[in-house]
Design an enzyme around this catalytic site. Sequence first.
Site, mmCIF file in Angstrom:
data_model
loop_
_atom_site.group_PDB
_atom_site.id
_atom_site.type_symbol
_atom_site.label_atom_id
_atom_site.label_comp_id
_atom_site.label_asym_id
_atom_site.label_seq_id
_atom_site.Cartn_x
_atom_site.Cartn_y
_atom_site.Cartn_z
ATOM 1 N N GLU A 55 0.838 -1.210 0.000
ATOM 2 C CA GLU A 55 0.000 0.000 0.000
ATOM 3 C C GLU A 55 0.869 1.256 0.000
ATOM 4 O O GLU A 55 2.099 1.194 0.120
ATOM 5 C CB GLU A 55 -0.936 -0.009 1.206
ATOM 6 C CG GLU A 55 -0.194 -0.078 2.523
ATOM 7 C CD GLU A 55 -0.766 0.841 3.578
ATOM 8 O OE1 GLU A 55 -1.210 1.957 3.229
ATOM 9 O OE2 GLU A 55 -0.744 0.447 4.751
ATOM 10 N N LYS A 79 -3.877 -1.465 14.021
ATOM 11 C CA LYS A 79 -3.109 -0.426 14.708
ATOM 12 C C LYS A 79 -3.558 -0.315 16.160
ATOM 13 O O LYS A 79 -4.745 -0.300 16.459
ATOM 14 C CB LYS A 79 -3.237 0.894 13.953
ATOM 15 C CG LYS A 79 -2.299 0.887 12.742
ATOM 16 C CD LYS A 79 -2.230 2.209 12.050
ATOM 17 C CE LYS A 79 -3.366 2.358 11.082
ATOM 18 N NZ LYS A 79 -3.209 1.526 9.881
HETATM 19 N N1 PSU Z 1 0.024 0.597 8.402
HETATM 20 C C1 PSU Z 1 1.017 1.400 8.883
HETATM 21 N N2 PSU Z 1 0.857 2.753 8.741
HETATM 22 C C2 PSU Z 1 -0.270 3.308 8.156
HETATM 23 C C3 PSU Z 1 -1.306 2.461 7.652
HETATM 24 C C4 PSU Z 1 -1.104 1.103 7.810
HETATM 25 O O1 PSU Z 1 2.024 0.916 9.424
HETATM 26 O O2 PSU Z 1 -0.364 4.531 8.062
HETATM 27 C C5 PSU Z 1 -2.543 3.083 6.971
HETATM 28 C C6 PSU Z 1 -3.226 2.082 6.058
HETATM 29 O O3 PSU Z 1 -3.221 2.614 4.756
HETATM 30 C C7 PSU Z 1 -4.637 1.952 6.597
HETATM 31 C C8 PSU Z 1 -4.876 3.305 7.187
HETATM 32 O O4 PSU Z 1 -5.550 1.607 5.601
HETATM 33 O O5 PSU Z 1 -3.605 3.544 7.844
HETATM 34 C C9 PSU Z 1 -6.093 3.337 8.099
HETATM 35 O O6 PSU Z 1 -6.676 4.602 8.065
HETATM 36 P P1 PSU Z 1 -8.198 4.807 8.596
HETATM 37 O O7 PSU Z 1 -8.159 4.382 10.023
HETATM 38 O O8 PSU Z 1 -8.480 6.279 8.402
HETATM 39 O O9 PSU Z 1 -9.067 3.933 7.739
#
Ligand code: PSU
Length: 298
Positions: free
Chosen positions: A23, A157
């Site tokens: 990604e 996360k």
């Molecule tokens: N993994 C990481 N760092 C990130 C992300 C994933 O180590 O920044 C990103 C991914 O792209 C994931 C996003 O889809 O964070 C989630 O954002 P949200 O909670 O707004 O959906």
Amino acid sequence: MAVTVAPEVRDALADGNPVVALESTLFTHGLPRPENLAAATGAERLLRDRGVVPATVAVIGGTPVVGLAPSSIERLASDDRAAKLSLRDLPIAAARGLSGGTTVAATAFLAHQAGIRVFATGGVGGVHHGASTSFDESADLLTLASTPLVVVSAGVKSVLDVPATLERLETLSIPVVGYVTRRFPGFYVADSGLGLDHSADTPEEVAAIFRAQRALDVPSALLVANPVPADEQLDPEAHQRVLAEAWEAAAQQGISGHATTPFLLDHIRRATGGRSLEANVAAYRNNVAVAAEIAKAL
Ligand code: PSU
Ligand code: MN
């Protein structure tokens, strides 16, 4: 064609050679410069060293690209105007000619359309604290419910409500297996404190589960939860302390929507003097390495 697939990626898929999707929100919004570019190019190199074709996914000038050229990765990693693009943002980006990093949701969608079966990220998005009133749940979860590919991540996360996220993964029929562990990983730390019902101990075992999933036409992704190596994790006590501070800061500053996750990650990085960044990059590197072996086993 609305989506551009790099010839190298297309050929590898046609020949049955291993490909791993990566990604780009991770390096446009998740990590600071210059570590973001180092992590993005490091992941590609790690895959190539293992005989796997990398397919970094992003949107360039409105067109989703599966298999970014190194020059495009470099440009995107230093682009102040790069957008954070989830699945719902792809049509808007296309119509307006925007460039940006794709989230897990958008990347999984595009990678699957291209025929890729394995995808590595740092940590998947999920249910934020307070979601029972704010409804802030990442589109990653709903998208993975209907996107059949193997996603390797260090759990979700840890800034999230992790127990609630595990419940949602169950509701959405997304199988979760620990990679050589029955503990659910905690992104920056190896153990989130929560258990898992199943582990897979080899890439072949993951491949067998995914093949069965496809044979049964179960439409969801297979989430492979791979812990950051214990010697590279963030100190668990420091982790607990800064998490609470980060939520507090987000609430005080009225952060919401797609800004929430980048805000929390950045807050934790500053609060730990950069140690969370090292753990994040280590977790990502480790996920990419495991994804490479799974792609080869498939
Ligand atoms: N993994 C990481 N760092 C990130 C992300 C994933 O180590 O920044 C990103 C991914 O792209 C994931 C996003 O889809 O964070 C989630 O954002 P949200 O909670 O707004 O959906
Ligand atoms: Mn959100």
